[in-house]
Structure formats: structure tokens, C-alpha cells
Design an enzyme around this catalytic site. Structure first.
Site, short mmCIF file in Angstrom:
data_model
loop_
_atom_site.label_atom_id
_atom_site.label_comp_id
_atom_site.label_asym_id
_atom_site.label_seq_id
_atom_site.Cartn_x
_atom_site.Cartn_y
_atom_site.Cartn_z
N ASP A 18 0.52 -1.06 0.10
CA ASP A 18 -0.18 0.09 -0.05
C ASP A 18 0.90 1.35 0.12
OD1 ASP A 18 0.74 -0.94 2.54
OD2 ASP A 18 -0.79 -0.20 3.62
N ASP A 22 -0.57 -1.73 -12.92
CA ASP A 22 -1.79 -0.40 -13.97
C ASP A 22 -1.47 0.05 -13.65
OD1 ASP A 22 -3.40 -2.71 -15.43
OD2 ASP A 22 -5.76 -1.98 -14.39
C1 IPM Z 1 -3.90 -8.92 -16.55
C2 IPM Z 1 -5.11 -8.54 -16.85
C3 IPM Z 1 -5.56 -10.12 -16.48
C4 IPM Z 1 -4.75 -10.59 -15.22
C5 IPM Z 1 -6.73 -9.79 -16.08
C6 IPM Z 1 -7.70 -10.53 -17.80
C7 IPM Z 1 -7.04 -11.80 -16.35
O1 IPM Z 1 -5.73 -7.65 -16.07
O2 IPM Z 1 -2.84 -9.02 -17.73
O3 IPM Z 1 -2.95 -7.59 -16.08
O4 IPM Z 1 -5.02 -10.20 -13.82
O5 IPM Z 1 -3.99 -10.39 -14.39
MG MG Z 2 -4.42 -5.79 -14.94
#
Ligand code: IPM
Ligand code: MG
Length: 368
Positions: A225, A253
Site C-alpha cells: 500500500d 496498472d
Molecule cells: C492483466 C489482466 C489479467 C490479470 C486478467 C485479464 C485476467 O488484468 O494481465 O493484468 O488479472 O492478470
Molecule cells: Mg491487470
């Protein structure tokens, strides 16, 4: 000697469109650099479900095990939301990762200077950013047992299990330290050792591998976190980040968005070396299938093309050619060529997916 083999699984949504541009780049390398690949194509995700009733046919799985590298586009779409969990498009991707044992997922977050004003953070926070997240990809809460939805008394309970063995932590830690030695020589390991036993073990094992095998690399530990917070505050403090499957999903992300667009970021998923010395490998853009813009020729093919650059570097020992491709993309961005995702509110005219491909091919030509 036969050419190295590639299996293309373009998948769903914008997958086939962006992969179409990668095909052109692959052809360019064959023609102009005498770097030829044997390319085959097959289905994954919703496309495979439509054809075979499964998101990954056993024959496709077998092919993936045989080739030198898999290039994957994207999977999923609203059309498949109603499917049973066991045949959802994502299951095809997870099966590839698991059965190929692709335990080290490399997700670079690099900020191209031409796009630094695109980030939601200030230019000086992100300009020149170059970090590498190494996400454990074949274990942890994504795969741990027990899992499921069970009856308990008069209600249901949903269960997933975070589980890591020492050897699973050791191998991904080694991947991170090896990469760090070729970069900024710094690794930050992230877990939640303050609340999770799996995190305590993770921290201990990463420290042990460091002390025994990589004492020359600078190692720090952070709760995940706090790591998320530091990524937003001052991301340039990081070089390599190593973390588990779920935290790696979230942190990558977040890191990706620091750079301005998800449409720019590639990834490599690597496993153990095969008999020919190459690692088991799959390359895919970090972005998803973007069903809202699919089929319109709007998608940014750069993440997928950069994933092929990673294949050149990590599977085929063609670091100089990977550099050439990355430099061509940088040039195109410097020249102001922009797909819609890179334009924001400015109102300039975006180029199409294939026009971005044209521009990158022209830049490759001028690199010769
Ligand atoms: C990623 C995606 C995947 C994950 C999904 C599509 C299963 O979010 O590659 O980051 O959660 O690993
Ligand atoms: Mg992902």
C-alpha cells in the site's frame, strides 16, 4: 537452421487490429533485416469460445508449448460477461500463463518524453521515468486452493487462497535481481508482511536470495500500500519492483497510467529455459481488449509492437534490433503522430491504427 517460431493469438476486441500492425513489423524484419520467423496464428479468449466452446483449445495450448514465443493481443468483451466463469475469455489467458509456467511477468513503465505532458502527474515527476515491475504470475491468490463459492450454514462464502512456496518466491526474486543488474541495480520488494504470513515469507526469502546470491544489488522492502503511494508521489525512486501476482496486477496498472496511456505499455511473461536455451515466453500488451473502440481502426498498436520488441530482446537475443524498433516508435511520437488515446482534449486529428503502423514502418526504413 530453421527460423524461430512465433504463435500469434490475437484474441478479442482490438487484439486483431493491433496485431495486424505487428504482423507488418515482423514482415519488415524478414525483408529488411533478414530476421525471419515462422509465424502461425490461432484463437484465444472469446474468439476461441465462439469457435470451439472453450477459451483455449487443447491443440492451441499444445502449440504454445512448442513455439519459441507466443504473441498475444487481448481477451474479453461484454458479449462474454454472461458466460460461466470456467469458460470466460480470461481463463484462456490464465491457462497459458499457468501451463507454460510463465512465472516472471515483466512490465516496464517507461515515459516517452514526447508524452510526458499526458500523464495525470506533473512533467518533472514522470519525465524520464523507467521502471520495471516484475510480477509473479503463476501462483498466489490467482491460483491458490481452496477456492470457490461454498455453502456455509444459511449463506454462501467466497474463498480464494494466497499461497506461495519458498521456491516460487526464490525464482521470481532471481529474475528481478538479474534484471536489476542490467539496469539501475536496485530492487524494491513489495508485500504486506504486516498483515499476511505469505508476505512475511516473501520478505524473508527475497532477503535470503539477495544476501546469498546478489549482495551487490541494492534491496529495499515496502508494504504494497505504501508502495502504491510512493509510485504516485515520486516514481523515479524505483528501478525494479518485485511483487506477487495480485499486488503486481494493481501496481502495474497504476504505474502504467503514470506514463500517460495504457496504449503504450508492453509486457513479457517468462518461464524456465527450454531445450534450445530460450525461455518459455509470451508477450502481450498491458492494455485490454477495449471493446468500446474495437473494429474502428482507432486503437493504438504501440503497446503490442513494443511487446514484439521485448520478444526480440528476451527470446531472440536481438537487443540491437529491439533498440531500433523502440527508437522508431520514439521518433514517430516526437514527430507528433498520435492515435486518439494520445490526444486528450486538444482536438487535433488522430491517426488510425494502420496509419500509426505506416509511420513506424517509415521510421524503421529511415533507420537503415
Ligand atoms: C492483466 C489482466 C489479467 C490479470 C486478467 C485479464 C485476467 O488484468 O494481465 O493484468 O488479472 O492478470
Ligand atoms: Mg491487470
Amino acid at each position: 537452421m530453421s527460423n524461430p517460431s512465433l504463435l500469434i493469438l490475437a484474441g478479442d476486441g482490438i487484439g486483431p487490429e493491433v496485431m495486424g500492425q505487428v504482423r507488418r513489423i515482423i514482415d519488415w524484419y524478414g525483408e529488411k533485416r533478414d530476421l525471419k520467423f515462422d509465424v502461425s496464428e490461432d484463437l484465444v479468449g472469446g474468439a476461441a469460445y465462439d469457435a470451439h466452446g472453450t477459451p483455449l483449445h487443447d491443440d492451441t495450448m499444445a502449440k504454445a508449448q512448442e513455439v519459441d514465443a507466443v504473441l498475444l493481443g487481448a481477451v474479453g468483451g461484454p458479449k462474454y460477461d454472461v458466460l460461466d466463469f470456467s469458460v470466460k475469455p480470461e481463463r484462456g489467458l490464465l491457462r497459458l500463463r499457468k501451463e507454460m509456467d510463465l512465472y516472471a511477468n515483466l512490465r516496464p513503465a517507461q515515459c516517452f518524453d514526447a508524452l510526458a505532458d499526458f500523464s495525470s502527474l506533473k512533467r518533472d515527476v514522470v519525465a524520464g521515468l523507467d521502471i520495471m515491475i516484475v510480477r509473479e504470475l503463476t501462483s498466489g491468490i490467482y491460483f491458490g486452493e481452496p477456492r470457490g463459492i461454498f455453502e456455509e450454514g444459511n449463506e454462501r462464502v467466497g474463498i480464494n487462497t494466497q499461497r506461495y512456496t519458498e521456491s516460487e518466491i526464490e525464482r521470481v526474486a532471481r529474475s528481478a535481481f538479474e534484471l536489476a543488474r542490467r539496469r539501475g541495480n536496485k530492487v524494491c520488494s513489495m508485500e504486506k508482511a504486516n498483515v499476511m504470513e505469505s508476505g512475511i515469507l516473501w520478505r524473508e526469502v527475497v532477503q535470503k536470495i539477495h544476501d546469498e546470491e546478489y549482495p551487490d544489488v541494492e534491496l529495499s522492502h515496502m508494504y504494497a500500500d505504501a508502495g502504491a503511494m510512493q509510485l504516485c508521489r515520486w516514481p523515479k525512486q524505483f528501478d525494479v519492483i518485485v511483487t506477487d501476482n495480485l499486488f503486481g496486477d494493481l501496481l502495474s496498472d497504476a504505474a502504467a497510467m503514470l506514463t500517460g496511456s495504457l496504449g503504450m505499455l508492453p509486457s513479457a511473461s517468462l518461464g524456465a529455459p527450454m531445450a534450445n536455451g530460450r525461455p518459455k515466453a509470451m508477450y502481450e500488451p498491458v492494455h485490454g481488449s477495449a471493446p468500446d473502440i474495437a473494429g474502428q481502426g482507432k486503437a493504438n498498436p504501440i503497446a503490442c509492437i513494443l511487446s514484439f520488441a521485448m520478444a526480440l530482446r528476451y527470446s531472440f537475443d536481438q537487443g540491437a534490433e529491439a533498440d531500433r524498433l523502440e527508437a522508431a516508435i520514439e521518433k514517430v511520437l516526437r514527430d507528433g503522430v498520435r492515435t486518439a488515446d494520445l490526444l486528450g482534449e486538444e482536438g487535433a486529428t488522430p491517426v488510425s491504427t494502420s496509419e500509426m503502423g505506416d509511420a513506424i514502418l517509415a521510421a524503421l526504413d529511415s533507420s537503415l
